[in-house]
Design an enzyme around this catalytic site. Sequence first.
Site, mmCIF file in Angstrom:
data_model
loop_
_atom_site.group_PDB
_atom_site.id
_atom_site.type_symbol
_atom_site.label_atom_id
_atom_site.label_comp_id
_atom_site.label_asym_id
_atom_site.label_seq_id
_atom_site.Cartn_x
_atom_site.Cartn_y
_atom_site.Cartn_z
ATOM 1 C CG HIS A 274 -6.992 6.290 3.862
ATOM 2 N ND1 HIS A 274 -7.263 5.219 3.039
ATOM 3 C CD2 HIS A 274 -8.165 6.921 4.061
ATOM 4 C CE1 HIS A 274 -8.549 5.225 2.729
ATOM 5 N NE2 HIS A 274 -9.122 6.253 3.340
ATOM 6 C CG ASP B 73 -4.826 1.618 5.080
ATOM 7 O OD1 ASP B 73 -5.409 1.549 6.180
ATOM 8 O OD2 ASP B 73 -4.965 2.567 4.296
ATOM 9 C CG HIS C 205 -2.139 10.966 3.915
ATOM 10 N ND1 HIS C 205 -1.528 12.071 4.468
ATOM 11 C CD2 HIS C 205 -2.113 11.156 2.568
ATOM 12 C CE1 HIS C 205 -1.135 12.876 3.508
ATOM 13 N NE2 HIS C 205 -1.495 12.362 2.340
ATOM 14 C CD GLU D 152 -2.204 6.324 2.650
ATOM 15 O OE1 GLU D 152 -2.761 7.242 2.014
ATOM 16 O OE2 GLU D 152 -2.797 5.307 3.036
ATOM 17 C CG ASP E 240 -1.938 1.146 1.150
ATOM 18 O OD1 ASP E 240 -2.575 1.310 0.089
ATOM 19 O OD2 ASP E 240 -2.100 1.875 2.139
#
Length: 240
Positions: free
Chosen positions: A151, A156, A58, A10, A8
């Site tokens: 987030h 995540d 985030h 960001e 994942d």
Amino acid sequence: MVRQIVLDTETTGLDPASGDRVIEVAAIELYNFMPTGQTFHVLIDPERDIPEDATRIHGFTAEMLRGKPIFAGIAHELIAFLRDSEIIAHNAPFDFGFLDAEFLRCGHPKLDRARMVDSLDIAKRRYPGMPNSLDALCRRLGVDNSMRTSHNALLDVKLLAEVFLQLMGGKQPGLDLAAAPIRVAGPALVLEDAAPAARIPRPILPSEAELAVHAAFVEKKLKDALWLQPPFAAPAAEAG
């Protein structure tokens, strides 16, 4: 053994073509759909501002990331962790697009799309017409996401690994082979000293009444049954 990476990212926004950058990368290693405990996580200085809309998602500001390594400084380490494994991500084209832009910016090739596994696409095929965000899947599959208030790539990716294993029918409680030590032999897993399960014979013995009913049925419905003809038929008892 099948090695996969759950990943994942960001970012500062939604479009790498407009100058948005990666600010966080997190990844977890799986072997044969089982987490190994090996992880990769890094915060990155995007070398630009972070819009307030992105910060609300985030929680990161440019000030928080100032002094962190830039992407070029962690690229080799990330590539080494990914190796040539499949890469699982939720809405994977988004993460691949950003990583491709970052890799190209520092002179590395783009990721091979043949390695991409999109867990969102898997979820949509399994649950058509239903919400399939990570939060929705956590609720549906019983994965605890109560600590997810924003987030965060590291959190995540841990949640996504659990969701992905559920989607793929991975490890379930009670299915451990704890009694059988495992060793690796080339590409295969070998169970050592795993004794076969004992099988207890359970013969089914018909009663005299059931045999009589069966004999009457055969005599009425099956003319000249082969097993009643010589040499299959039992010899008639001799008169005394």
